[in-house]
Design an enzyme around this catalytic site. Structure first.
Site, PDB file in Angstrom:
ATOM      1  N   TRP A  84       0.821  -1.209   0.000  1.00  0.00           N
ATOM      2  CA  TRP A  84       0.000   0.000   0.000  1.00  0.00           C
ATOM      3  C   TRP A  84       0.847   1.246   0.000  1.00  0.00           C
ATOM      4  O   TRP A  84       1.762   1.395   0.801  1.00  0.00           O
ATOM      5  CB  TRP A  84      -0.889   0.023   1.239  1.00  0.00           C
ATOM      6  CG  TRP A  84      -1.929  -1.034   1.178  1.00  0.00           C
ATOM      7  CD1 TRP A  84      -2.853  -1.212   0.194  1.00  0.00           C
ATOM      8  CD2 TRP A  84      -2.153  -2.062   2.138  1.00  0.00           C
ATOM      9  NE1 TRP A  84      -3.642  -2.295   0.490  1.00  0.00           N
ATOM     10  CE2 TRP A  84      -3.241  -2.835   1.671  1.00  0.00           C
ATOM     11  CE3 TRP A  84      -1.550  -2.396   3.351  1.00  0.00           C
ATOM     12  CZ2 TRP A  84      -3.740  -3.919   2.366  1.00  0.00           C
ATOM     13  CZ3 TRP A  84      -2.050  -3.469   4.044  1.00  0.00           C
ATOM     14  CH2 TRP A  84      -3.134  -4.228   3.550  1.00  0.00           C
ATOM     15  N   HIS A 132      -7.016  -0.070   4.963  1.00  0.00           N
ATOM     16  CA  HIS A 132      -8.006  -1.149   4.882  1.00  0.00           C
ATOM     17  C   HIS A 132      -8.810  -1.155   6.185  1.00  0.00           C
ATOM     18  O   HIS A 132      -8.449  -0.465   7.147  1.00  0.00           O
ATOM     19  CB  HIS A 132      -7.341  -2.510   4.629  1.00  0.00           C
ATOM     20  CG  HIS A 132      -6.263  -2.894   5.608  1.00  0.00           C
ATOM     21  ND1 HIS A 132      -5.750  -4.169   5.674  1.00  0.00           N
ATOM     22  CD2 HIS A 132      -5.608  -2.197   6.581  1.00  0.00           C
ATOM     23  CE1 HIS A 132      -4.826  -4.229   6.614  1.00  0.00           C
ATOM     24  NE2 HIS A 132      -4.723  -3.052   7.174  1.00  0.00           N
ATOM     25  N   ARG A 181      -5.851   5.037  -0.182  1.00  0.00           N
ATOM     26  CA  ARG A 181      -4.536   4.616  -0.648  1.00  0.00           C
ATOM     27  C   ARG A 181      -4.063   5.579  -1.718  1.00  0.00           C
ATOM     28  O   ARG A 181      -4.874   6.104  -2.479  1.00  0.00           O
ATOM     29  CB  ARG A 181      -4.602   3.212  -1.267  1.00  0.00           C
ATOM     30  CG  ARG A 181      -5.004   2.174  -0.263  1.00  0.00           C
ATOM     31  CD  ARG A 181      -5.225   0.852  -0.924  1.00  0.00           C
ATOM     32  NE  ARG A 181      -5.892  -0.047   0.013  1.00  0.00           N
ATOM     33  CZ  ARG A 181      -6.258  -1.273  -0.281  1.00  0.00           C
ATOM     34  NH1 ARG A 181      -6.025  -1.759  -1.485  1.00  0.00           N
ATOM     35  NH2 ARG A 181      -6.861  -2.020   0.616  1.00  0.00           N
ATOM     36  N   GLN A 218     -14.843  -0.347   2.131  1.00  0.00           N
ATOM     37  CA  GLN A 218     -14.679  -1.777   2.400  1.00  0.00           C
ATOM     38  C   GLN A 218     -15.678  -2.227   3.451  1.00  0.00           C
ATOM     39  O   GLN A 218     -16.184  -1.425   4.224  1.00  0.00           O
ATOM     40  CB  GLN A 218     -13.272  -2.067   2.937  1.00  0.00           C
ATOM     41  CG  GLN A 218     -12.189  -2.045   1.878  1.00  0.00           C
ATOM     42  CD  GLN A 218     -10.883  -2.647   2.370  1.00  0.00           C
ATOM     43  OE1 GLN A 218     -10.639  -2.720   3.569  1.00  0.00           O
ATOM     44  NE2 GLN A 218     -10.045  -3.065   1.438  1.00  0.00           N
ATOM     45  N   VAL A 271      -3.866 -13.564   7.679  1.00  0.00           N
ATOM     46  CA  VAL A 271      -4.655 -14.794   7.543  1.00  0.00           C
ATOM     47  C   VAL A 271      -3.763 -15.933   7.046  1.00  0.00           C
ATOM     48  O   VAL A 271      -2.744 -15.708   6.412  1.00  0.00           O
ATOM     49  CB  VAL A 271      -5.849 -14.616   6.569  1.00  0.00           C
ATOM     50  CG1 VAL A 271      -6.970 -13.819   7.213  1.00  0.00           C
ATOM     51  CG2 VAL A 271      -5.414 -13.987   5.262  1.00  0.00           C
ATOM     52  N   ALA A 308     -11.911 -14.270   8.291  1.00  0.00           N
ATOM     53  CA  ALA A 308     -12.052 -12.831   8.070  1.00  0.00           C
ATOM     54  C   ALA A 308     -12.159 -12.585   6.578  1.00  0.00           C
ATOM     55  O   ALA A 308     -11.685 -13.385   5.770  1.00  0.00           O
ATOM     56  CB  ALA A 308     -10.850 -12.084   8.638  1.00  0.00           C
TER      57      ALA A 308
END
Ligand code: DAH
Length: 352
Positions: free
Chosen positions: A160, A180, A207, A221, A264, A320
């Protein structure tokens, strides 16, 4: 003042002549003050002068003066009526309302297509038992990156181009416009003593992007997080399939790709088939020739993120996801360029 009875007739004639020439209500008011006014009105003066008449003429003069006053007052009242009627007549032509004219259409506003989509997504997850939480748009780097297992020297930070807040804290830039909504995974777990957790966090992210048909520097988001005993990858897929069917119908093709997100393990990306080229145009601006449009990242919450929240990662597992709401809106309505959303062109916006 003394006035012989014979002069009264003359005075009356003067008053009536002046009255006749009063052309509008303002002139009439001037006339009233001059003739009938309490102070200095000529007729009023006449009545005050009754007492000054020679005793033998007082009665006759008084009777005559009072009759004259009544006549003049009556003439005034009539003139007043007349002018009022005339004004009304004029108004009825100049100010008339044509009740047969069609009304002027009122422009009725509506919700922005991204807001509509966001609300539909929130509703869909609400039906699956997810509650809504919120987090700050100006975020600490420690939440945006560190809590999500993206340390300072980690190459994943380069994913990012971040918009930083200039203010230095302890000599460092520590705040940014969140890139995010994922930091809210940590924020929600932090304030939940013990799972189960089933939450979505909608919000704007920022961003420093080079914009193109599918990228904007500001995006919306929806972060999703479920943590409990025995949560599995199949639960994640089930929730996302259900979501997609509700948002896009049963005909759309859905694909999961393996992907890497530090918070994750395993990580995936979910994409839908490209509605523009159906995967047939290698130069397609929307899917870049892949045939798929990515709408979300997802995965099983990394055990370290679970441990950081103070939970036992042997007992609890979680999934998630982070959905790009503009992408969902693109796919829903077949819009070919994400940049339309924030150009504020009413011709575009009013179609949704
Ligand atoms: N935060 C990621 C992004 O903005 C999206 C994402 C990926 C969110 C995987 C997740 C996830 O919750 O599990 O690109």
């Amino acid at each position: 003042m003394t006035a012989p009875t014979s002069a009264l007739a003359e005075l009356c004639a003067d008053a009536l002549a002046a009255l006749a020439s009063a052309a509008d209500e303002a002139a009439l008011e001037q006339w009233r003050v001059a003739w009938l006014g309490r102070q200095g009105g000529r007729v009023t003066g006449l009545l005050t002068s009754i007492k000054d008449q020679p005793a033998d003429q007082k009665a006759a003069f008084g009777a005559e003066a009072n009759r004259l006053k009544r006549d003049i007052e009556a003439a005034f009242a009539e003139k007043h009526e007349q002018l009022k009627r005339r004004t009304l007549r004029e108004l009825s032509t100049t100010e008339a309302i044509d009740v047969t004219l069609p009304g002027r259409p009122q422009v009725i506003g509506r919700l922005h297509p991204v807001t509509q989509t966001l609300r539909d997504c929130v509703k869909t997850f609400g039906e699956m038992g997810f509650r809504v939480a919120e987090g700050p748009e100006v975020e600490w780097a420690s939440y945006n990156f560190d809590a999500m297992r993206i340390p300072e020297d980690h190459p994943a930070r380069d994913m990012w181009d971040t918009i930083w807040v200039d203010k230095l804290i302890d000599g460092e830039r520590k705040m940014l416009l969140r890139t995010h909504t994922s930091p809210n995974q940590a924020r929600v777990m932090e304030r939940t003593p013990e799972p189960p957790i089933r939450v979505i966090v909608p919000g704007k992210c920022y961003r420093q992007e080079a914009t193109d048909a599918t990228h904007e520097w500001m995006l919306t988001q929806i972060e999703g997080l479920a943590v409990d005993e025995g949560v599995r990858m199949s639960d994640l897929k089930g929730v996302l399939y259900d979501f997609s069917r509700k948002m896009f119908g049963t005909e759309r093709k859905i694909i999961f790709h393996h992907s890497y997100f530090p918070f994750v393990e395993p990580g995936v990306e979910m994409a839908l088939d490209c509605f523009i080229c159906r995967g047939e145009d290698p130069a397609c601006h929307t899917c870049h020739g892949t045939g798929w449009i990515e709408i979300l990242g997802a995965g099983m919450v990394h055990p370290e993120v679970i441990e950081n929240a103070g939970y036992d990662s042997n007992r609890y597992t979680g999934f998630a996801f982070g959905i790009g709401v503009e992408r969902v809106a693109l796919l829903r309505w077949g819009i070919e360029d994400i940049r339309h959303f924030y150009q504020n062109d009413v011709r575009f916006l009013s179609q949704f």
